[in-house]
Scaffold this motif. Structure first.
Motif, PDB file in Angstrom:
ATOM      1  N   THR A 115       0.597  -1.094   0.162  1.00 41.71           N
ATOM      2  CA  THR A 115      -0.236  -0.046   0.104  1.00 41.71           C
ATOM      3  C   THR A 115       0.506   1.282   0.135  1.00 41.71           C
ATOM      4  O   THR A 115       1.889   0.990   0.863  1.00 41.71           O
ATOM      5  CB  THR A 115      -0.897   0.062   0.846  1.00 41.71           C
ATOM      6  OG1 THR A 115      -2.287   1.310   1.140  1.00 41.71           O
ATOM      7  CG2 THR A 115      -0.442  -0.054   2.806  1.00 41.71           C
ATOM      8  N   THR A 116       0.644   2.100  -0.937  1.00 46.36           N
ATOM      9  CA  THR A 116       0.801   3.475  -0.550  1.00 46.36           C
ATOM     10  C   THR A 116       0.007   4.229   0.432  1.00 46.36           C
ATOM     11  O   THR A 116       0.803   5.319   0.842  1.00 46.36           O
ATOM     12  CB  THR A 116       1.268   4.018  -2.094  1.00 46.36           C
ATOM     13  OG1 THR A 116      -0.072   4.765  -2.297  1.00 46.36           O
ATOM     14  CG2 THR A 116       2.255   3.316  -2.465  1.00 46.36           C
ATOM     15  N   LYS A 117      -0.497   4.082   1.229  1.00 46.98           N
ATOM     16  CA  LYS A 117      -1.927   4.871   1.640  1.00 46.98           C
ATOM     17  C   LYS A 117      -1.216   5.012   2.941  1.00 46.98           C
ATOM     18  O   LYS A 117      -1.321   3.932   3.262  1.00 46.98           O
ATOM     19  CB  LYS A 117      -3.143   4.136   1.099  1.00 46.98           C
ATOM     20  CG  LYS A 117      -3.191   4.368  -0.070  1.00 46.98           C
ATOM     21  CD  LYS A 117      -4.724   4.251  -0.251  1.00 46.98           C
ATOM     22  CE  LYS A 117      -5.421   4.180  -1.869  1.00 46.98           C
ATOM     23  NZ  LYS A 117      -6.375   3.111  -1.757  1.00 46.98           N
TER      24      LYS A 117
HETATM   25  P1  ADP Z   1      -5.132   0.008  -0.056  1.00 47.11           P
HETATM   26  O1  ADP Z   1      -6.132   0.415  -0.833  1.00 47.11           O
HETATM   27  O2  ADP Z   1      -5.441  -0.688   0.929  1.00 47.11           O
HETATM   28  O3  ADP Z   1      -3.926   0.139  -0.298  1.00 47.11           O
HETATM   29  P2  ADP Z   1      -5.344  -1.827  -2.754  1.00 47.11           P
HETATM   30  O4  ADP Z   1      -4.181  -3.557  -2.409  1.00 47.11           O
HETATM   31  O5  ADP Z   1      -6.339  -1.421  -2.945  1.00 47.11           O
HETATM   32  O6  ADP Z   1      -4.599  -1.577  -1.201  1.00 47.11           O
HETATM   33  O7  ADP Z   1      -3.817  -1.266  -3.397  1.00 47.11           O
HETATM   34  C1  ADP Z   1      -2.447  -1.317  -3.179  1.00 47.11           C
HETATM   35  C2  ADP Z   1      -1.435  -0.101  -4.363  1.00 47.11           C
HETATM   36  O8  ADP Z   1      -2.056  -0.259  -5.056  1.00 47.11           O
HETATM   37  C3  ADP Z   1      -2.415   1.314  -3.618  1.00 47.11           C
HETATM   38  O9  ADP Z   1      -2.039   1.792  -1.607  1.00 47.11           O
HETATM   39  C4  ADP Z   1      -1.785   2.410  -4.742  1.00 47.11           C
HETATM   40  O10 ADP Z   1      -0.871   2.320  -4.326  1.00 47.11           O
HETATM   41  C5  ADP Z   1      -1.926   1.199  -6.037  1.00 47.11           C
HETATM   42  N1  ADP Z   1      -2.979   1.664  -6.655  1.00 47.11           N
HETATM   43  C6  ADP Z   1      -4.512   0.904  -6.105  1.00 47.11           C
HETATM   44  N2  ADP Z   1      -5.259   1.560  -7.337  1.00 47.11           N
HETATM   45  C7  ADP Z   1      -4.939   2.923  -7.871  1.00 47.11           C
HETATM   46  C8  ADP Z   1      -5.207   3.683  -8.441  1.00 47.11           C
HETATM   47  N3  ADP Z   1      -6.235   3.418  -9.581  1.00 47.11           N
HETATM   48  N4  ADP Z   1      -4.682   4.957  -8.747  1.00 47.11           N
HETATM   49  C9  ADP Z   1      -2.984   4.153  -9.044  1.00 47.11           C
HETATM   50  N5  ADP Z   1      -2.927   3.562  -7.678  1.00 47.11           N
HETATM   51  C10 ADP Z   1      -3.634   2.841  -6.786  1.00 47.11           C
END
Ligand code: ADP
Length: 733
Positions: A685-687
């Motif tokens: 995750t980047t969040k």
């Molecule tokens: P989370 O949303 O909890 O981080 P996800 O598995 O859904 O976990 O997403 C993993 C990562 O993928 C996100 O943290 C983000 O960096 C990247 N990501 C997901 N969807 C997008 C998107 N629509 N645009 C850009 N980056 C995205």
């Protein structure tokens, strides 16, 4: 004559015995010419002459040496006996042929002719007289009767009439030969045709003679040899049958006289030894034909049989001139001839094809043994009572193949027999019905007692009369496969749990949206209820207006309850339920739940859904979870975007290769190449408040549907997530 002999012998001084011999010759000659009386007198004269001129003292009738009597007495006897015998023979000859008396009269002559006629007619020999033109001049009654005719029917006819068409040339040649050699006898064998068409074989003895008028005539005497010919033919035929049988069975026969070394072979034996029939088989020739490695054993075996007069039965190889090798089996019976010498009569069979088949069988058996010994599977056999009788054990399966199980039934071995009674009942029913079974998996244990899983298949086998003897089959160790299946099942369960947890979490995040979705219809319900009261308070009450308000209340109430039902479904822990689904409807329902969330984040949504789409096959809740996840990620990616409209585009399209495509495109921050590789791995995750599980769960859900989930950066800004889902099978076909 006697005086002449006496004088000659006296002067020549040849002695008493020689003189006696000369007298004997003279007297016997005399006996041949005259009567016994005359030769008797001559004998007495000769005895006197012998005594007087030849026996000392000479010129005296006395005999001084008594040994001279031993000459004179036998001489006297020899003369008398010899003359007597000659006389007897002469008198016998005189009585022999009865010369026709010159004085015989015509009546006697006719009587004699008649007698000869009788002999001619009824003598059991066929007589024919044929003239040079081939016409029958005479035939005896017996001869004509043998052919089924009366003599009159044949006399005057061509003799060719009693022969087969194809033999007539030969008959003509024979008649011509006789005519060309008058007085000479000729013999031949030929078939004749009876009046009734049957065949008569005869040996003909023919001779041409000149008649009184000087013309020739052919006299033919025929002897019936039909019986001999038939026997010969039968013999020839049985010989032909035997030869054919020998050829068909590749078995020849032979005879071997051990004392003389004489060998006789049948035609087939010549063929087996590849030897010309004109050659006489010999021991050296046979030894030369025998394979060098087998010569000594053959010599030993036959030598022993010959010495002991024993039967023998052995196999050996022949080396043919072209280098080919033949296998033969010789069987011989020893007998002894009248002189006590050993003779063998036997058969020799070409057993090469049988040997070849045996070799091929052995090879294929070895091949299967090699396969079996290198396979990780093992083989078993059970008896009629289903107890193990045999288990293959080799290094590769050592430890697995339960040789300790011999004597037990399969259900004695399996610890799961009590736990799964139905499975074992079915299996035993199949065994009792003597039908094959496949892929029965059961728990077992290795020889160290460790639990294992075994998969087995088997088929019944029977004896030549169809009696059930047991089962034969193969077992494989499937412990690893079963453990993998179990692990996969556990993983699937965990994933479903996780998906559920994340769904509930998402729902928590969506509380505001959901509340809004419910509040909106509830507010409308309140407003319409107020309006309804207003319509009713009118005087007179406006029932039409009140009714319309109530109808809207019902509509809004349904909308609210639909949202609640939907949320409950997402929150519920349900088992996966695969059904035919309309993708567009799944998309719309998911969008409904996140509508408010989009509004809050000033995100607009554009749906480009293909109006006619084939159904896919899947779980509604799980697919909505995927879509909600992708939409939420899109909303979050556009959080900080201020320089462009925050827009989400959701598309659905049929795919050319039998699937449906659904894509979610945002205009957010986009994704780097580095992120693309890692974003689907769990906990990436980047969040700051992210869990990093969303995309990994989405991918496993899509893949469990037989589809694919991929991400790609847009050409402009943002990213696109694409789901490919296979069609429902009925749609695809
Ligand atoms: P989370 O949303 O909890 O981080 P996800 O598995 O859904 O976990 O997403 C993993 C990562 O993928 C996100 O943290 C983000 O960096 C990247 N990501 C997901 N969807 C997008 C998107 N629509 N645009 C850009 N980056 C995205």
């Amino acid at each position: 004559m006697l005086a002449l002999v006496t004088a000659a012998c006296f002067f020549l001084q040849i002695g008493l015995a020689a003189t006696a011999f000369c007298y004997l010759v003279v007297i016997l000659l005399f006996a041949l010419l005259d009567s016994f009386l005359a030769s008797g007198l001559l004998t007495l004269l000769a005895v006197a002459a012998l005594d007087f001129f030849a026996a000392p003292p000479l010129f005296d009738f006395r005999i001084s040496d008594p040994r001279d009597h031993l000459v004179i007495v036998p001489f006297l006897l020899a003369c008398l006996i010899g003359s007597g015998l000659i006389q007897q023979a002469r008198s016998e000859r005189r009585v022999g042929p009865i010369k026709p008396s010159l004085k015989s009269n015509d009546a006697d002559l006719r009587e004699a002719v008649k007698q000869w006629q009788q002999v001619f007619e009824h003598n059991p020999v066929m007589y024919f007289m044929v003239d040079p033109a081939g016409t029958v001049v005479n035939v005896n009654t017996f001869g004509a009767a043998q052919l089924g005719y009366a003599p009159a029917e044949l006399i005057g006819q061509s003799v060719l009439g009693v022969f087969f068409e194809e033999d007539r040339d030969f008959v003509r040649q024979c008649v011509a030969l006789c005519l060309g050699t008058v007085g000479e006898a000729h013999t031949w064998e030929i078939r004749k045709v009876r009046k009734d068409g049957s065949v008569l074989w005869v040996r003909e003895n023919a001779k041409a003679m000149l008649r009184a008028d000087g013309k020739p005539i052919v006299l033919v005497a025929c002897e019936n040899i039909t019986e001999r010919k038939e026997t010969e033919n039968a013999l020839r035929q049985s010989e032909a049958y035997l030869a054919q049988a020998q050829e068909l069975s590749h078995t020849g026969s032979f005879g071997w006289k051990a004392a003389t070394g004489e060998i006789t072979w049948s035609k087939e034996t010549y063929r087996i030894f590849q030897c010309d029939e004109s050659e006489k088989p010999t021991i050296p020739f046979m030894l030369e034909r025998i394979h060098p490695d087998d010569r000594l054993p053959v010599r030993r075996a036959t030598g022993y049989a010959m010495r002991e007069g024993r039967d023998y039965d052995h196999e050996y190889r022949l080396l043919m001139p072209d280098g080919a090798v033949k296998y033969v089996r010789a069987v011989a019976r020893a007998t002894r001839d009248a002189g006590g010498s050993v003779e063998f009569v036997g058969s020799v069979s070409d057993v090469t094809p049988a040997k070849e088949a045996e070799r091929r069988l052995r090879e294929s058996e070895q091949r299967f043994r090699d396969y079996a010994e290198t396979a990780s599977d093992w083989f078993w056999e059970t008896g009629p009572d289903h107890r193990v009788t045999r288990v293959s054990e080799h290094p590769e399966t050592a430890g697995m193949a339960p040789s300790w199980a011999v004597g037990l039934t399969r259900w004695d071995i399996a610890p799961d027999a009590a736990l799964q009674p139905e499975k074992w009942q079915q299996h035993r029913a199949a065994l009792d019905a003597h039908v094959p079974f496949r892929d029965l998996v059961y728990r077992s244990k290795d020889r160290n007692g460790h639990p294992t899983y075994v998969r087995t298949s088997g088929k019944p086998f029977f004896d030549a009369n169809g009696n059930f003897l047991g089962y034969r089959g193969v077992c494989s160790d499937v412990t690893a496969d079963i453990r993998a299946d179990q692990a996969e099942e556990a993983l699937r369960k965990a994933q479903t749990e996780l998906a559920h947890v994340t769904r509930v979490t998402t729902l928590g995040e969506l509380t505001a949206s959901i509340a809004h979705e419910i509040n909106q219809p509830l507010a409308a319900v309140m407003a319409n209820a107020d309006a309804c009261i207003g319509w009713l308070q009118r005087s007179p009450p406006d029932l039409k207006g009140a009714r319309r308000s109530v109808e809207w209340i019902i509509e809004d109430g349904n909308r609210a309850s639909e949202v609640i039902r939907h949320v409950r479904a997402l929150a519920k822990r349900t088992d996966i339920e695969m059904v035919p689904l309309d993708v567009n409807r799944v998309v719309r329902e998911a969008v409904t739940l996140v509508q408010r969330e989009m509004a809050t984040h000033a995100v607009s949504v554009r749906m480009e859904l293909k109006s006619v789409l084939p159904n896919i096959f899947g779980d509604r809740i799980q697919l909505q979870q995927v879509l909600i996840n992708l939409i939420m990620n899109g909303i979050e990616a556009m959080e900080g975007v201020t320089d462009r409209p925050r827009e989400l585009v959701i598309r659905s399209d049929p795919d050319t290769n039998g699937s449906v495509l659904v894509s979610v495109t945002d205009r957010g921050i986009g994704i780097s190449a580095d992120t693309i590789d890692r974003m689907f791995t769990p906990f990436f995750t980047t969040k700051s408040s992210g869990l990093g599980m969303g995309l990994s769960i989405c991918r496993s859900i899509v893949e469990a549907h037989g589809g694919r989930l991929s991400a790609s950066p847009n050409e402009g800004r943002g990213a696109t997530f694409q789901i490919t889902l296979p069609l429902h099978q009925e749609e695809a076909s």
